[in-house]
Design an enzyme around this catalytic site. Structure first.
Site, PDB file in Angstrom:
ATOM      1  N   ALA A 165       0.847  -1.192   0.000  1.00 35.57           N
ATOM      2  CA  ALA A 165       0.000   0.000   0.000  1.00 35.57           C
ATOM      3  C   ALA A 165       0.880   1.238   0.000  1.00 35.57           C
ATOM      4  O   ALA A 165       2.115   1.164   0.051  1.00 35.57           O
ATOM      5  CB  ALA A 165      -0.923  -0.012   1.218  1.00 35.57           C
ATOM      6  N   LYS A 166       0.238   2.398  -0.029  1.00 37.53           N
ATOM      7  CA  LYS A 166       0.963   3.667  -0.088  1.00 37.53           C
ATOM      8  C   LYS A 166       1.968   3.809   1.048  1.00 37.53           C
ATOM      9  O   LYS A 166       3.016   4.421   0.890  1.00 37.53           O
ATOM     10  CB  LYS A 166      -0.022   4.834  -0.045  1.00 37.53           C
ATOM     11  CG  LYS A 166      -0.888   4.970  -1.288  1.00 37.53           C
ATOM     12  CD  LYS A 166      -1.844   6.140  -1.153  1.00 37.53           C
ATOM     13  CE  LYS A 166      -2.745   6.280  -2.368  1.00 37.53           C
ATOM     14  NZ  LYS A 166      -3.706   7.398  -2.205  1.00 37.53           N
TER      15      LYS A 166
END
Length: 480
Positions: free
Chosen positions: A251-252
């Site tokens: 994820a980010k």
């Protein structure tokens, strides 16, 4: 049977590398079997659409070298390939289920459903629809839909077991009594994802369903819809997620995850494809460097791992460096065009390539490593001139001696320059590394970079001497 597989992203953001890995596996399989890859845009969740997302999908896949055979812009025998443009198809199929008694209209309000779930949760029950509308007389329901907001739900059997033989995870079962009467058609006339994906896979003749493991929990819902229509479920595989270093889905928070970010950071598409293919698959040998064509030849479903593959940026950097070194000089020079100023002399730039390519992990690093050849180095602190455990006065002596020798060394090439600096090191009883540091910082403003002797040759005698003399002035003013 003609192999037909699909990549079906939702345009809810930029193209994610986890989705790319799934697409690659579909692509490999299609090309191995002389089949087709279909791009389908699944935009049934209209509230989450992001402007420009479809462009991101197209641009990212094209940059990576993934080619598909049918899609929204290419067309094909099953156009349109955007789900929001296929609403009549879904509505017709839902009506068939209603007419056959396999689906029903539900008029429950959001408030009733929320209260129902709250009560179930309070009783520590599974929260699911209580079938309040399931037994409404069909004739009555048909009249009510003319004036009342409604959805259409699938009639799920009361007992039984659903099972698939997943090509990656093997035999998987779910008890039917854990599955609610799912919504097929929403009150706005849009299908749910689950209905649309099943109808499209069948109508478009998808022969194999390959997708990420996130969709495994939804599979029993899809199996039920296939059964309700009397359709056969194609062979199915769920690929493990790409994980971050902490073992959670990438994820980010783990850094860059969008294809466009990697492109901007100077990664090569060849390296991205090579590395991504190996995150969750291994060829069974020690080989690691594969072109797209080689991956198409080598990839096998039975070599896909069940456990998620961890994303390792250091490994990606290594692959990228390897692919940079595989490029011809002309190719590398062309690709650097997006990462260095247009006004930089390409003839000078070409001379640096044999040195540069061995020291780059990404193309974006070229600008910092080569800037000293095209502009004065940025300001630096006098302390950076002084090696560890050495004194400023000693360092000044090194710079003075180097000025004298470099002014007269002939020819001014890397071999003669090296011999001169080695002589200074011997005279000062310093290592060559320590002797090189103040000279390197003086000419580049950096403590690391291209080989020093070649850098001096590329820079030229006069510019090199001028920078070394400025460094002397800086040291003479004192080190804080």
């Amino acid at each position: 049977m003609t192999v037909r597989v699909r990549f079906a992203p939702s345009p809810t953001g930029s193209l994610h590398i986890g989705s790319v890995r799934t697409t690659l596996y579909n692509y490999f399989f299609a090309r191995q079997n002389g089949g087709k890859l279909i791009l389908r845009i699944e935009d049934t969740d209209q509230d989450r659409l992001v402007a420009g997302a479809i462009d991101s999908i197209y641009d990212g896949l094209a940059w990576l070298g993934i080619r598909w055979d049918e899609g929204p812009r290419e067309g094909g025998p099953h156009s349109p390939y955007i789900q929001s443009e296929r609403l009549p198809l879904y509505q017709e199929h839902v009506q068939k289920l209603v007419d056959a008694g396999d689906a029903y209209f539900c008029f429950c309000s959001k408030e009733r459903l929320a209260a129902m779930r709250a009560q179930q949760a309070a009783r520590k029950e599974i929260t699911r629809y209580d079938r309040f509308c399931r037994n409404i007389d069909p004739g009555v329901a048909v009249e009510r839909v003319k004036t009342e907001s409604h959805v259409v739900r699938l009639k799920v059997p009361d007992v039984g077991t659903l099972a698939i033989d997943d090509l990656v995870y093997g035999h998987v079962e779910w008890p039917i009594n854990t599955i609610e009467d799912q919504v097929l058609l929403k009150s706005d006339g849009f299908p749910t994802y689950h209905l649309a994906v099943v109808v499209d896979d069948h109508v478009m003749g998808i022969s194999h369903i390959f997708r990420g493991e996130d969709w495994l929990p939804s599979t029993p819902k899809h199996v039920l819809i296939f059964r309700a229509f009397g359709w056969e479920l194609p062979p199915i595989a769920h690929f493990p997620n790409v994980l971050g270093p902490d073992g959670k889905k990438l994820a980010k928070r783990h850094g860059a995850t969008k294809v466009e970010e990697f492109k901007t950071q100077g990664y090569l598409p060849e390296a991205m494809v090579n590395y991504l293919a190996l995150v969750g698959w291994s060829p069974g040998t020690e080989e690691e460097i594969f072109s797209m064509d080689e991956l198409i030849q080598r990839w096998r479903m039975d070599q896909v791992h069940r456990a998620g593959g961890k994303w390792d940026k250091a490994r990606l950097d290594w692959f990228n460096g390897m692919w940079i070194r595989r490029l011809s000089e002309d190719d590398l020079l062309g690709r650097l065009g997006d990462f260095v100023p247009a006004e930089w002399d390409r003839a000078v730039l070409r001379k640096t390539l044999p040195l540069l390519r061995e020291r780059m992990a990404t193309l974006v690093e070229a600008r910092d490593q080569l800037a000293f050849l095209f502009a004065e180095p940025p300001p630096y602190d006098a302390r950076s001139l002084v090696p560890k455990k050495k004194e400023p006065q000693e360092t000044l002596d090194v710079l003075v001696k180097s000025t004298v020798l470099l002014r007269h060394v002939e020819p001014f090439d890397h071999a003669a320059v090296r011999a001169a600096i080695e002589g200074i090191a011997a005279e000062m009883s310093w290592s060559l590394k320590d002797t090189s540091q103040p000279i390197r910082v003086a000419i580049t403003g950096r403590t690391i970079g291209l080989p020093l002797f070649e850098s001096l040759e590329l820079l030229g005698r006069e510019r090199a001497l001028a920078r070394i003399e400025r460094a002397q002035d800086l040291l003479e003013k004192g080190v804080d």
